[in-house]
Design a protein around this motif. Sequence first.
Motif, PDB file in Angstrom:
ATOM      1  N   VAL A  31       0.879  -0.981   0.163  1.00  0.00           N
ATOM      2  CA  VAL A  31      -0.098   0.064  -0.142  1.00  0.00           C
ATOM      3  C   VAL A  31       0.904   1.320  -0.008  1.00  0.00           C
ATOM      4  O   VAL A  31       1.918   1.428   0.750  1.00  0.00           O
ATOM      5  CB  VAL A  31      -0.802   0.049   1.097  1.00  0.00           C
ATOM      6  N   THR A  32       0.465   2.280  -0.747  1.00  0.00           N
ATOM      7  CA  THR A  32       1.486   3.513  -0.853  1.00  0.00           C
ATOM      8  C   THR A  32       0.465   4.579  -0.464  1.00  0.00           C
ATOM      9  O   THR A  32      -0.587   4.589  -0.910  1.00  0.00           O
ATOM     10  CB  THR A  32       1.646   3.813  -2.409  1.00  0.00           C
ATOM     11  N   LEU A  33       1.299   5.360   0.474  1.00  0.00           N
ATOM     12  CA  LEU A  33       0.432   6.670   0.972  1.00  0.00           C
ATOM     13  C   LEU A  33       1.576   7.626   0.932  1.00  0.00           C
ATOM     14  O   LEU A  33       2.886   7.659   1.028  1.00  0.00           O
ATOM     15  CB  LEU A  33       0.305   6.242   2.477  1.00  0.00           C
ATOM     16  N   HIS A  34       0.840   9.058   0.579  1.00  0.00           N
ATOM     17  CA  HIS A  34       1.616  10.202   0.529  1.00  0.00           C
ATOM     18  C   HIS A  34       1.519  11.089   1.610  1.00  0.00           C
ATOM     19  O   HIS A  34       0.348  11.071   2.173  1.00  0.00           O
ATOM     20  CB  HIS A  34       1.624  10.993  -0.813  1.00  0.00           C
ATOM     21  N   LEU A  35       2.387  11.634   2.288  1.00  0.00           N
ATOM     22  CA  LEU A  35       2.386  12.576   3.538  1.00  0.00           C
ATOM     23  C   LEU A  35       3.311  13.755   3.291  1.00  0.00           C
ATOM     24  O   LEU A  35       4.402  13.600   2.827  1.00  0.00           O
ATOM     25  CB  LEU A  35       2.890  11.826   4.688  1.00  0.00           C
ATOM     26  N   ARG A  36       2.668  14.863   3.392  1.00  0.00           N
ATOM     27  CA  ARG A  36       3.212  16.069   3.113  1.00  0.00           C
ATOM     28  C   ARG A  36       3.381  16.632   4.380  1.00  0.00           C
ATOM     29  O   ARG A  36       2.763  16.946   5.192  1.00  0.00           O
ATOM     30  CB  ARG A  36       2.430  17.020   2.477  1.00  0.00           C
ATOM     31  N   VAL A  37       4.941  17.032   4.600  1.00  0.00           N
ATOM     32  CA  VAL A  37       5.205  17.559   6.211  1.00  0.00           C
ATOM     33  C   VAL A  37       5.551  19.123   5.835  1.00  0.00           C
ATOM     34  O   VAL A  37       6.385  19.267   4.885  1.00  0.00           O
ATOM     35  CB  VAL A  37       6.526  16.742   6.696  1.00  0.00           C
ATOM     36  N   LEU A  38       5.061  19.806   6.558  1.00  0.00           N
ATOM     37  CA  LEU A  38       5.249  21.471   6.294  1.00  0.00           C
ATOM     38  C   LEU A  38       6.035  21.990   7.537  1.00  0.00           C
ATOM     39  O   LEU A  38       5.750  21.623   8.584  1.00  0.00           O
ATOM     40  CB  LEU A  38       4.116  22.073   6.356  1.00  0.00           C
ATOM     41  N   GLU A  39       7.052  22.828   7.433  1.00  0.00           N
ATOM     42  CA  GLU A  39       7.971  23.437   8.549  1.00  0.00           C
ATOM     43  C   GLU A  39       8.142  24.822   8.306  1.00  0.00           C
ATOM     44  O   GLU A  39       8.235  25.262   7.325  1.00  0.00           O
ATOM     45  CB  GLU A  39       9.191  22.768   8.548  1.00  0.00           C
ATOM     46  N   THR A  40       7.727  25.415   9.514  1.00  0.00           N
ATOM     47  CA  THR A  40       8.280  26.808   9.837  1.00  0.00           C
ATOM     48  C   THR A  40       9.294  26.865  10.821  1.00  0.00           C
ATOM     49  O   THR A  40       9.373  25.951  11.668  1.00  0.00           O
ATOM     50  CB  THR A  40       7.184  27.897  10.219  1.00  0.00           C
ATOM     51  N   THR A  41      10.139  27.674  10.721  1.00  0.00           N
ATOM     52  CA  THR A  41      11.051  27.776  12.000  1.00  0.00           C
ATOM     53  C   THR A  41      11.960  29.286  11.998  1.00  0.00           C
ATOM     54  O   THR A  41      11.781  29.928  11.078  1.00  0.00           O
ATOM     55  CB  THR A  41      12.305  26.832  11.601  1.00  0.00           C
ATOM     56  N   ASP A  42      12.455  29.511  13.143  1.00  0.00           N
ATOM     57  CA  ASP A  42      12.741  30.785  13.563  1.00  0.00           C
ATOM     58  C   ASP A  42      12.044  32.277  12.978  1.00  0.00           C
ATOM     59  O   ASP A  42      12.620  32.978  12.433  1.00  0.00           O
ATOM     60  CB  ASP A  42      14.123  30.771  12.841  1.00  0.00           C
ATOM     61  N   LEU A  43      10.640  31.872  13.262  1.00  0.00           N
ATOM     62  CA  LEU A  43       9.728  33.202  12.885  1.00  0.00           C
ATOM     63  C   LEU A  43      10.367  34.471  13.744  1.00  0.00           C
ATOM     64  O   LEU A  43       9.658  35.463  13.093  1.00  0.00           O
ATOM     65  CB  LEU A  43       8.285  32.760  13.307  1.00  0.00           C
ATOM     66  N   HIS A  44      10.633  34.431  14.799  1.00  0.00           N
ATOM     67  CA  HIS A  44      11.205  35.337  15.540  1.00  0.00           C
ATOM     68  C   HIS A  44      10.055  36.555  15.644  1.00  0.00           C
ATOM     69  O   HIS A  44      10.414  37.758  15.564  1.00  0.00           O
ATOM     70  CB  HIS A  44      12.415  35.991  15.077  1.00  0.00           C
ATOM     71  N   GLY A  45       8.819  36.245  16.034  1.00  0.00           N
ATOM     72  CA  GLY A  45       7.734  37.254  16.126  1.00  0.00           C
ATOM     73  C   GLY A  45       7.174  37.647  15.050  1.00  0.00           C
ATOM     74  O   GLY A  45       6.451  38.900  15.019  1.00  0.00           O
ATOM     75  N   HIS A  46       7.480  37.450  13.785  1.00  0.00           N
ATOM     76  CA  HIS A  46       7.065  37.983  12.534  1.00  0.00           C
ATOM     77  C   HIS A  46       5.746  37.542  12.339  1.00  0.00           C
ATOM     78  O   HIS A  46       5.557  36.245  11.349  1.00  0.00           O
ATOM     79  CB  HIS A  46       8.084  37.595  11.468  1.00  0.00           C
ATOM     80  N   VAL A  47       4.657  37.733  12.985  1.00  0.00           N
ATOM     81  CA  VAL A  47       3.389  37.278  12.782  1.00  0.00           C
ATOM     82  C   VAL A  47       2.655  38.022  11.552  1.00  0.00           C
ATOM     83  O   VAL A  47       2.120  37.269  10.721  1.00  0.00           O
ATOM     84  CB  VAL A  47       2.596  37.833  13.834  1.00  0.00           C
ATOM     85  N   ARG A  48       2.910  39.219  11.249  1.00  0.00           N
ATOM     86  CA  ARG A  48       2.446  39.839  10.085  1.00  0.00           C
ATOM     87  C   ARG A  48       3.481  40.354   9.035  1.00  0.00           C
ATOM     88  O   ARG A  48       4.621  40.333   9.366  1.00  0.00           O
ATOM     89  CB  ARG A  48       1.806  41.281  10.591  1.00  0.00           C
ATOM     90  N   ALA A  49       3.239  40.541   7.699  1.00  0.00           N
ATOM     91  CA  ALA A  49       3.940  40.953   6.651  1.00  0.00           C
ATOM     92  C   ALA A  49       4.216  42.607   6.951  1.00  0.00           C
ATOM     93  O   ALA A  49       3.857  43.486   6.163  1.00  0.00           O
ATOM     94  CB  ALA A  49       3.421  40.812   5.388  1.00  0.00           C
ATOM     95  N   TYR A  50       5.125  42.730   8.209  1.00  0.00           N
ATOM     96  CA  TYR A  50       5.059  44.024   8.405  1.00  0.00           C
ATOM     97  C   TYR A  50       6.577  44.402   9.087  1.00  0.00           C
ATOM     98  O   TYR A  50       6.727  43.470  10.033  1.00  0.00           O
ATOM     99  CB  TYR A  50       4.224  44.670   9.443  1.00  0.00           C
ATOM    100  N   ASP A  51       7.341  45.258   8.663  1.00  0.00           N
ATOM    101  CA  ASP A  51       8.554  45.457   9.275  1.00  0.00           C
ATOM    102  C   ASP A  51       8.343  46.716  10.445  1.00  0.00           C
ATOM    103  O   ASP A  51       8.409  47.640   9.963  1.00  0.00           O
ATOM    104  CB  ASP A  51       9.553  45.843   8.301  1.00  0.00           C
ATOM    105  N   TYR A  52       8.337  46.220  11.493  1.00  0.00           N
ATOM    106  CA  TYR A  52       8.194  47.195  12.556  1.00  0.00           C
ATOM    107  C   TYR A  52       9.495  48.154  12.919  1.00  0.00           C
ATOM    108  O   TYR A  52       9.254  49.252  13.236  1.00  0.00           O
ATOM    109  CB  TYR A  52       7.751  46.685  13.832  1.00  0.00           C
ATOM    110  N   PHE A  53      10.572  47.749  12.221  1.00  0.00           N
ATOM    111  CA  PHE A  53      11.855  48.456  12.622  1.00  0.00           C
ATOM    112  C   PHE A  53      11.742  49.509  11.616  1.00  0.00           C
ATOM    113  O   PHE A  53      12.474  50.875  11.900  1.00  0.00           O
ATOM    114  CB  PHE A  53      13.039  47.572  12.526  1.00  0.00           C
ATOM    115  N   SER A  54      11.356  49.636  10.381  1.00  0.00           N
ATOM    116  CA  SER A  54      11.173  50.772   9.494  1.00  0.00           C
ATOM    117  C   SER A  54       9.706  51.056   9.403  1.00  0.00           C
ATOM    118  O   SER A  54       9.719  52.290   8.578  1.00  0.00           O
ATOM    119  CB  SER A  54      11.827  50.069   8.160  1.00  0.00           C
ATOM    120  N   ASP A  55       8.876  50.432   9.997  1.00  0.00           N
ATOM    121  CA  ASP A  55       7.314  50.996  10.176  1.00  0.00           C
ATOM    122  C   ASP A  55       6.904  50.986   8.710  1.00  0.00           C
ATOM    123  O   ASP A  55       6.319  51.883   8.209  1.00  0.00           O
ATOM    124  CB  ASP A  55       7.185  52.415  10.730  1.00  0.00           C
ATOM    125  N   THR A  56       7.224  49.859   8.028  1.00  0.00           N
ATOM    126  CA  THR A  56       6.701  49.631   6.577  1.00  0.00           C
ATOM    127  C   THR A  56       6.155  48.203   6.356  1.00  0.00           C
ATOM    128  O   THR A  56       6.725  47.532   7.259  1.00  0.00           O
ATOM    129  CB  THR A  56       7.774  49.801   5.552  1.00  0.00           C
TER     130      THR A  56
END
Length: 632
Positions: free
Chosen positions: A15-40
Amino acid sequence: MHKHELHMGLGEERVTLHLRVLETTDLHGHVRAYDYFSDTHREGAGLAALAHEIAQARDQAQNSLLFDVGDFMQGTPLTQLWIEGNRTDSSALNPMISAMNTMGYDAGTLGNHEFDFGAEHLTQVLATAQFSIVGANIAFTGSQPQSPLAQRLTPWTILEREMYDLDGRAHRLRIGVIGFLTAQSRDWVSLKTGNRVSVAAPIAVARAEIVRLRACQPDIVIALAHTGIAPAPKPPGNAVPMRDDAALALAEIDGIDVVLAGHDHLPFPGPHGPSGTGIDPIRGTLHGKPALNAGAYGTHLGVLDLTLRQVEGRWQITDHRAELRQPSGIESPAVVAVSDRAHHSALAHIRRRIGSLDTPLHSFFALLGPDPSVSLIHQVKLRHGRIALAGLPEAHLPLIAAAAPFKAGGYGGPGNFLDIPRGPVRMNHLDDLYMYNNALAAVEITGEALRDQLERAAGIFHQIPPGARDAELRDRAIPGYNFDVISGVSYGIDLAAPARYDTQGCARSGPGRIRDLCHEGHPVRPDQRFVLLTTNFRLADGGKLAASCRPIALPGPGASIRDLLIAEFRRHPDLSVTAEANWRFAPMPDTRVLCHTSPKALEHLALLRAAGLSVETDGIDGSGFLRLLLSL
């Protein structure tokens, strides 16, 4: 590919099965697509943008799992404010955990920066996580095993998930998930938790825990390893005991089937990824086992497609495909919604004015010569250090200070530079200048150990053959924050010589690169003593200072470098910073090197020429960097 097949001669269906494993790492507080350091707005980064990519990746696969490999909490004002308690709603979830819950992570592990704010904050955060947290080499001392944090954190877990084979039949799979934290964070974690939490070397722990995990009969085992990927030390026997890059060694352990790495921010697989014996940066394998490292800040999603076949009642990984996907500009409305209040609080915070600059601060040339941003950090350390040392036995010793540029290009791209214009200074500028919660620390250090620290820093540069034309100057795999510049002494760096230390921290034979190391115009003697002002992070985790110096207990609570910088801005209505010209490259006639910086550096090239450096511009490269040709 056939949906199923008969095992030749036995009539057994495979029997053959496909499993997709997804990874994030070292997000470092980047929840939004926003650069709070440059305010942009910052396109193509952050968990909200990755969430859209994750949703697409899930839709494309019948079976999938989502994991995070640590350092998700610290790094931006968005999460910093929540941790510091500057929030209007004390019951509100940490914005990163809230976003991760919304996205339905299956499990995660802890990075070293999860411990930056102490055990209490970490306990509070993890109590609200709706996914498993694993960490096999994290232990609790004394009575702490019964603490809420200890109860929330387990060495490993087994996820039971219903998955479907290629014929649509359901199977109950048991996925073992085990976590590891980089061993070099041992002292840092101990310091930040008041010696209540300890970190053991992951390899010995892995060998013992994998036996226990495998006894529970998982179908496959995935290691969430907050540690980097690098070749094994050479020559044999010259290993650094507490290495930051143990992923390759973990992959060698029987019983681990997949390694998801992190910590070093270096994407894997890819043509520019680490390579060496046992590492395939194209296929994405470590010792033949599937592996990923999704980089940092949400700029990549790791996607690992596994082909599993059931043979004699057991599942085996028979094939895989590893890739990294970059997010588009679309953000997940659900993640945006759950982080909206925290986002607007962060905007109000970063827009507070704290002072003014009479000269711009930037790090465009931090790896080429005198840098004003590094000099400012030296300045505030020395001012406070003189006061703190008054009356101590070491007060008579020469006082020197170390600092490094946190943002200096490299794999962070052409936007990874400090750039504070002349004029009003706001909190976002301070966050950009000094983003970590490090405190001032002092050590007594000898001239020999001082030279050793400078040799380690000089390893960021490639060896340059005399007479070379346009040879690459910087090793991009080494982050700028490892390039400590030490104020109060003068020295040269001879690029013709090989680095004294390789990228894994192993010593090489030879004289090294540091030349003409002097203090007040006199050569530094090997036995000469100094007080070096550094940070508690350097003592506990980075820089390998602990073995070569004696810590000095400064009076009072630890002074935050960020607080010292705020005080400096408030002390001077129009702060002017002059870079200390205390280091240089040793002359190499008829030799020219290639350097990469921000296109914004074009406005400041006069600073290099005023410092006696001969540079020419050579256009913008395909990654968006300004190419500079520097004559040595």
